[in-house]
Motif scaffolding. Sequence first.
Motif, PDB file in Angstrom:
ATOM      1  N   CYS A   1      29.364 106.285 -79.849  1.00  0.00           N
ATOM      2  CA  CYS A   1      29.780 107.458 -79.074  1.00  0.00           C
ATOM      3  C   CYS A   1      28.496 108.094 -78.548  1.00  0.00           C
ATOM      4  O   CYS A   1      27.423 107.537 -78.704  1.00  0.00           O
ATOM      5  CB  CYS A   1      30.664 108.413 -79.871  1.00  0.00           C
ATOM      6  SG  CYS A   1      29.887 109.224 -81.260  1.00  0.00           S
ATOM      7  N   THR A   2      28.595 109.228 -77.950  1.00  0.00           N
ATOM      8  CA  THR A   2      27.420 109.796 -77.296  1.00  0.00           C
ATOM      9  C   THR A   2      26.361 110.254 -78.297  1.00  0.00           C
ATOM     10  O   THR A   2      25.243 109.757 -78.304  1.00  0.00           O
ATOM     11  CB  THR A   2      27.827 110.952 -76.361  1.00  0.00           C
ATOM     12  OG1 THR A   2      28.817 110.467 -75.459  1.00  0.00           O
ATOM     13  CG2 THR A   2      26.634 111.437 -75.562  1.00  0.00           C
TER      14      THR A   2
ATOM     15  N   ALA B   1      23.032 108.955 -76.844  1.00  0.00           N
ATOM     16  CA  ALA B   1      22.078 110.075 -76.833  1.00  0.00           C
ATOM     17  C   ALA B   1      22.166 110.746 -78.199  1.00  0.00           C
ATOM     18  O   ALA B   1      22.728 111.832 -78.341  1.00  0.00           O
ATOM     19  CB  ALA B   1      22.424 111.063 -75.723  1.00  0.00           C
ATOM     20  N   PRO B   2      21.652 110.068 -79.255  1.00  0.00           N
ATOM     21  CA  PRO B   2      21.865 110.546 -80.619  1.00  0.00           C
ATOM     22  C   PRO B   2      21.208 111.888 -80.904  1.00  0.00           C
ATOM     23  O   PRO B   2      20.178 112.220 -80.323  1.00  0.00           O
ATOM     24  CB  PRO B   2      21.249 109.448 -81.483  1.00  0.00           C
ATOM     25  CG  PRO B   2      20.242 108.792 -80.603  1.00  0.00           C
ATOM     26  CD  PRO B   2      20.793 108.894 -79.205  1.00  0.00           C
TER      27      PRO B   2
ATOM     28  N   SER C   1      20.158 105.643 -82.508  1.00  0.00           N
ATOM     29  CA  SER C   1      20.275 105.268 -81.101  1.00  0.00           C
ATOM     30  C   SER C   1      20.747 103.821 -80.997  1.00  0.00           C
ATOM     31  O   SER C   1      20.411 102.998 -81.854  1.00  0.00           O
ATOM     32  CB  SER C   1      18.917 105.401 -80.418  1.00  0.00           C
ATOM     33  OG  SER C   1      18.961 104.817 -79.131  1.00  0.00           O
ATOM     34  N   VAL C   2      21.501 103.525 -79.940  1.00  0.00           N
ATOM     35  CA  VAL C   2      21.884 102.124 -79.702  1.00  0.00           C
ATOM     36  C   VAL C   2      20.627 101.252 -79.576  1.00  0.00           C
ATOM     37  O   VAL C   2      20.683 100.064 -79.892  1.00  0.00           O
ATOM     38  CB  VAL C   2      22.797 101.962 -78.462  1.00  0.00           C
ATOM     39  CG1 VAL C   2      24.159 102.553 -78.695  1.00  0.00           C
ATOM     40  CG2 VAL C   2      22.149 102.531 -77.222  1.00  0.00           C
TER      41      VAL C   2
ATOM     42  N   ALA D   1      30.511 106.968 -73.533  1.00  0.00           N
ATOM     43  CA  ALA D   1      29.872 105.805 -74.150  1.00  0.00           C
ATOM     44  C   ALA D   1      30.422 104.514 -73.555  1.00  0.00           C
ATOM     45  O   ALA D   1      29.687 103.542 -73.375  1.00  0.00           O
ATOM     46  CB  ALA D   1      30.068 105.829 -75.662  1.00  0.00           C
ATOM     47  N   ALA D   2      31.703 104.491 -73.241  1.00  0.00           N
ATOM     48  CA  ALA D   2      32.304 103.293 -72.642  1.00  0.00           C
ATOM     49  C   ALA D   2      31.620 102.950 -71.325  1.00  0.00           C
ATOM     50  O   ALA D   2      31.347 101.787 -71.033  1.00  0.00           O
ATOM     51  CB  ALA D   2      33.801 103.495 -72.437  1.00  0.00           C
ATOM     52  N   LEU D   3      31.307 103.973 -70.542  1.00  0.00           N
ATOM     53  CA  LEU D   3      30.626 103.745 -69.265  1.00  0.00           C
ATOM     54  C   LEU D   3      29.200 103.254 -69.469  1.00  0.00           C
ATOM     55  O   LEU D   3      28.690 102.448 -68.714  1.00  0.00           O
ATOM     56  CB  LEU D   3      30.602 105.033 -68.434  1.00  0.00           C
ATOM     57  CG  LEU D   3      31.945 105.507 -67.896  1.00  0.00           C
ATOM     58  CD1 LEU D   3      31.805 106.893 -67.279  1.00  0.00           C
ATOM     59  CD2 LEU D   3      32.495 104.521 -66.880  1.00  0.00           C
TER      60      LEU D   3
END
Length: 137
Positions: A11-12, A41-42, A67-68, A86-88
Amino acid sequence: MTVKTRVLFVCTANAARSQFAEALLRHIDSEHFDAFSAGTAPGEVDPRSLAELEHLGIRTEGLRSKSVDEFAGERFDYVITLCDKAALECHALPGAGAVLAWHFEDPVISTKPDAFRHAAQEIAERIKIFVLVKTKR
């Protein structure tokens, strides 16, 4: 020894929804799944997220906002996004097998009473269905 299915929840902010999903999947079926979470954007894990998990009797040790980017180069069988933003941003994560887009309201910014409890319950229900479908032989 069976190879576990690796799942990354995104998620964001990695503050609530993806934290719930990581902890809940570990709690529900750690025999078949390795669960991880990250944010695009953790920030920090919301203390209300940890309180809700503890209220449900779910372990919270080791949960932190990540973070991813920390998972760059790792392989995941599933990357599951938990919000539209997050999907985008995660449609092209290298190393992702299937990418699933789930959407849950962010309890951090919700004005609804018991938003964290409701979010945890909704995510738990979705994860139970996911586990049931993915472990069916």
